[in-house]
Write an enzyme that holds these catalytic residues in place. Structure first.
Site, PDB file in Angstrom:
ATOM      1  CG  HIS A  25      -0.480  -0.025   2.518  1.00  0.00           C
ATOM      2  ND1 HIS A  25       0.290   0.995   3.010  1.00  0.00           N
ATOM      3  CD2 HIS A  25      -0.591  -0.923   3.515  1.00  0.00           C
ATOM      4  CE1 HIS A  25       0.630   0.727   4.257  1.00  0.00           C
ATOM      5  NE2 HIS A  25       0.118  -0.445   4.584  1.00  0.00           N
ATOM      6  CG  HIS A  28       4.072  -1.405   2.310  1.00  0.00           C
ATOM      7  ND1 HIS A  28       2.854  -1.933   1.953  1.00  0.00           N
ATOM      8  CD2 HIS A  28       4.282  -1.775   3.598  1.00  0.00           C
ATOM      9  CE1 HIS A  28       2.366  -2.601   2.974  1.00  0.00           C
ATOM     10  NE2 HIS A  28       3.202  -2.519   3.984  1.00  0.00           N
ATOM     11  CB  CYS A 133       1.635  -9.756  19.796  1.00  0.00           C
ATOM     12  SG  CYS A 133       0.723  -8.971  18.443  1.00  0.00           S
ATOM     13  CB  CYS A 136       4.422  -7.572  17.441  1.00  0.00           C
ATOM     14  SG  CYS A 136       3.282  -6.233  17.710  1.00  0.00           S
ATOM     15  CB  CYS A 150      -0.686  -6.400  21.302  1.00  0.00           C
ATOM     16  SG  CYS A 150       0.397  -5.611  20.106  1.00  0.00           S
ATOM     17  CG  HIS A 153      -1.179  -5.841  16.181  1.00  0.00           C
ATOM     18  ND1 HIS A 153       0.157  -5.888  16.509  1.00  0.00           N
ATOM     19  CD2 HIS A 153      -1.246  -5.801  14.826  1.00  0.00           C
ATOM     20  CE1 HIS A 153       0.877  -5.912  15.393  1.00  0.00           C
ATOM     21  NE2 HIS A 153       0.053  -5.849  14.365  1.00  0.00           N
ATOM     22  CE  LYS A 303      -1.147   0.750  12.792  1.00  0.00           C
ATOM     23  NZ  LYS A 303      -0.762   0.020  13.982  1.00  0.00           N
ATOM     24  CE  LYS A 306      -4.920  -7.626   4.376  1.00  0.00           C
ATOM     25  NZ  LYS A 306      -4.222  -8.689   3.699  1.00  0.00           N
TER      26      LYS A 306
HETATM   27  N1  MSP Z   1       9.074  -7.260   7.603  1.00  0.00           N
HETATM   28  C1  MSP Z   1       9.215  -6.195   8.522  1.00  0.00           C
HETATM   29  C2  MSP Z   1      10.479  -5.409   8.256  1.00  0.00           C
HETATM   30  C3  MSP Z   1      11.741  -6.195   8.311  1.00  0.00           C
HETATM   31  S1  MSP Z   1      13.125  -5.225   7.899  1.00  0.00           S
HETATM   32  C4  MSP Z   1      14.431  -6.199   8.261  1.00  0.00           C
HETATM   33  C5  MSP Z   1       7.999  -5.255   8.420  1.00  0.00           C
HETATM   34  N2  MSP Z   1       7.309  -5.314   7.306  1.00  0.00           N
HETATM   35  S2  MSP Z   1       5.982  -4.466   7.004  1.00  0.00           S
HETATM   36  O1  MSP Z   1       5.601  -4.840   5.672  1.00  0.00           O
HETATM   37  O2  MSP Z   1       5.020  -4.667   8.025  1.00  0.00           O
HETATM   38  O3  MSP Z   1       6.358  -2.970   7.076  1.00  0.00           O
HETATM   39  C6  MSP Z   1       7.381  -2.485   6.298  1.00  0.00           C
HETATM   40  C7  MSP Z   1       7.510  -0.999   6.419  1.00  0.00           C
HETATM   41  O4  MSP Z   1       6.336  -0.358   5.956  1.00  0.00           O
HETATM   42  C8  MSP Z   1       7.751  -0.480   7.832  1.00  0.00           C
HETATM   43  O5  MSP Z   1       8.831   0.426   7.785  1.00  0.00           O
HETATM   44  C9  MSP Z   1       6.508   0.255   8.172  1.00  0.00           C
HETATM   45  O6  MSP Z   1       6.760   1.352   8.974  1.00  0.00           O
HETATM   46  C10 MSP Z   1       6.075   0.714   6.794  1.00  0.00           C
HETATM   47  N3  MSP Z   1       4.681   1.082   6.801  1.00  0.00           N
HETATM   48  C11 MSP Z   1       3.595   0.278   6.889  1.00  0.00           C
HETATM   49  N4  MSP Z   1       2.488   1.064   6.930  1.00  0.00           N
HETATM   50  C12 MSP Z   1       2.836   2.374   6.863  1.00  0.00           C
HETATM   51  C13 MSP Z   1       2.156   3.598   6.747  1.00  0.00           C
HETATM   52  N5  MSP Z   1       0.862   3.688   6.786  1.00  0.00           N
HETATM   53  N6  MSP Z   1       2.905   4.720   6.550  1.00  0.00           N
HETATM   54  C14 MSP Z   1       4.256   4.685   6.403  1.00  0.00           C
HETATM   55  N7  MSP Z   1       4.916   3.551   6.507  1.00  0.00           N
HETATM   56  C15 MSP Z   1       4.267   2.407   6.904  1.00  0.00           C
HETATM   57  O7  MSP Z   1       7.775  -4.517   9.353  1.00  0.00           O
END
Ligand code: MSP
Length: 518
Positions: A25, A28, A133, A136, A150, A153, A303, A306
């Site tokens: 999304h 990311h 959790c 996490c 948690c 979550h 926040k 999904k």
């Molecule tokens: N797999 C772990 C990271 C391992 S790194 C060795 C993870 N993955 S994640 O897919 O959940 O999140 C990846 C990144 O996306 C994180 O940095 C997280 O902060 C970022 N984001 C997820 N949702 C977000 C927003 N709504 N806004 C900005 N970044 C966000 O954590």
């Protein structure tokens, strides 16, 4: 774009590796675009760049997602990887490596490091009880829970007792505190560093780094006990060294590793700023240069998730407005380090005011006047007046300022600095009125137009890392073959190319009151 000076240090930038259970999304996309913009900029000033992204494919979340679909976790990951790669392609992300933690090259590094850490006496077995959790993928202590739930979550957690392997993280607490204090660049921005130092005032606990296969089978086998798999974070963090050929290509590894910059979201600061450096200390590997934690993209102040059904799909935005405006909006709107609110109205506003009005209109204005009065050929430079010298000075100041801001990762400010410069070119045009001047003094009008075109060339070059496609249209229209960030490169007599509207205005459909409807 070239400044003429060759940088001596290589630039290594990483994004977090994203969980393969999820659809990508806008949150990311933000981190990956930020890494891409920084990479493109550093490359453009002559630095060597290595940009790493990828997928985190092990752990409970991925196993559960595969179970829900009734398929094997590897098959699930194999189906998810192309979706992520497709989004990066659509967002024009130019990474150098895409790592997947199920690759043999990575599993080997995980096992080698675990063996090294164990041989160094930093791994022991113990019985442990904690609130676990799944979201996490970690245990919480009683103290850390909020109303028994948690804190991330907001779910009730199950208390689990089991025998596991632990990493002696506590042993490195003081060394880590000293390192953070001695290296102000290590955790950025400053308030995140203070957050970690605050956390480290409490005694640091050891880290549980295994999961019994009876509970979770999807992970890297512990090399010293096949009844267990490796905790997903101990596995995932190592991707940053695997990609550089840790253990197999020492020369390549040394060249890049000391320059590593990890871009992450604030929610994964603890794992990166506490688990990761202590793991590296134990394995005898130096620490990365910087961990930079940005804030979150919120959707209408809440926040994005999904389950709340409020995630913004970047694919849809790209299809509707084009990739460059999406990249521009995300980079311009967020102050790195703070949260930002995504709204369609702020997107439209930014697009129409910055891109359509200030930037796009300037190109069409300059080219239209040159077409009409100079047969489409760039006019003579002529003798500069104080007005031209003024614009040149602003241009040179902007190039320096943008360079400083990008090095400090203040991308939003670097963009604003460039947009201010573009607005000053518009003002110069309004003050010099070349459309009137051409009737009295054609060569003076020509001087104004080539000056504005040259300034626009520099503005487009500075925005190129953010908007690689539309800025290319500007440069091609102006026939700007020279990408030097130095004033005065456009050649008189060059024929301009035709172009379509750079940023067609987004028409907002205003809902009219009934009696105003036709
Ligand atoms: N797999 C772990 C990271 C391992 S790194 C060795 C993870 N993955 S994640 O897919 O959940 O999140 C990846 C990144 O996306 C994180 O940095 C997280 O902060 C970022 N984001 C997820 N949702 C977000 C927003 N709504 N806004 C900005 N970044 C966000 O954590």
């Amino acid at each position: 774009m070239k400044t003429g000076q060759m940088a001596e240090k290589p630039f290594y930038i990483t994004t977090p590796i994203y969980y393969a259970n999820d659809e990508p999304h806008i949150g990311h996309s933000y981190t990956t675009i930020l890494a891409d913009v920084l990479s493109r900029y550093h490359r453009s000033i002559g630095e060597e760049v290595f940009f790493l992204t990828g997928l985190d494919e092990h752990g409970q979340k991925v196993q559960q997602a595969a179970e829900e679909r009734g398929i094997d976790p590897q098959q699930h990951c194999d189906e998810m990887a192309p979706k992520w790669k497709l989004l990066w392609k659509k967002l024009h992300i130019r990474y150098d490596d895409f790592i997947r933690t199920t690759e043999p090259r990575h599993e080997k590094v995980v096992k080698d490091i675990l063996t090294k850490v164990k041989d160094g006496g930093d791994i022991y077995m113990d019985e442990y009880g904690g609130h676990y959790c799944v979201g996490c993928e970690r245990f919480y202590t009683e103290k850390e829970l909020e109303d028994g739930k948690c804190p991330q979550h907001e779910k009730e957690l199950e208390f689990i007792t089991e025998k596991n392997y632990f990493f002696k993280m506590s042993k490195y607490q003081q060394k880590l505190i000293d390192y953070i204090n001695e290296n102000p660049e290590f955790i950025q921005p400053q308030h995140r560093k203070n957050e970690i130092l605050g956390f480290l005032r409490q005694p640091l606990e050891d880290l549980c780094i295994s999961r019994p296969k009876s509970r979770l089978s999807w992970g890297v086998d512990l090399p010293f006990d096949h009844e267990y798999v490796t905790y997903v974070w101990f596995d995932a963090l190592l991707n940053y060294v695997t990609s550089l050929g840790y253990g197999s290509d020492p020369e390549f590894f040394e060249k890049w590793w000391s320059q590593a910059i990890h871009l992450i979201g604030k929610d994964i600061l603890m794992t990166h700023a506490v688990y990761w450096p202590t793991m590296l200390m134990s394995a005898g590997i130096s620490l990365p240069k910087t961990i930079f934690a940005h804030g979150w993209w919120l959707m209408e102040e809440s926040k994005m998730s999904k389950s709340m059904g409020n995630v913004v799909d970047p694919m849809e935005l790209i299809d509707d407005y084009g990739v460059d405006p999406v990249r521009y909006y995300l980079m311009r709107e967020m102050v790195p380090g703070q949260d930002s609110n995504f709204t369609m109205s702020s997107f439209t506003k930014r697009y129409n005011s910055d891109l359509a009005n200030d930037f796009g209109n300037l190109l069409s204005r300059v080219t239209r006047l040159i077409q009409k009065n100079f047969g489409g050929e760039l006019p003579e430079w002529g003798e500069c007046t104080s007005a031209e010298n003024g614009i040149k000075k602003v241009a040179e100041g902007t190039v320096i300022k943008v360079n400083e801001l990008i090095h400090a990762m203040r991308i939003n400010e670097a963009i604003e600095e460039t947009m201010q410069f573009i607005r000053s070119i518009n003002r110069y045009m309004e003050q010099q009125v070349p459309w009137k001047l051409v009737k009295e003094d054609k060569s003076a009008a020509g001087r104004v137009l080539i000056t504005a075109a040259e300034a626009l060339r520099l503005g487009a070059l500075l925005l190129q890392p953010v908007m690689p496609n539309r800025t290319l249209i500007v440069l091609e229209t102006l026939g700007a073959e020279n990408t030097k960030l130095v004033w005065g490169q456009l050649k008189s007599g060059n024929k301009l190319r035709e172009h379509s509207a750079l940023f067609p205005r987004i028409k907002v459909n205003i809902k009219l009151p009934d009696k105003e409807k036709k």
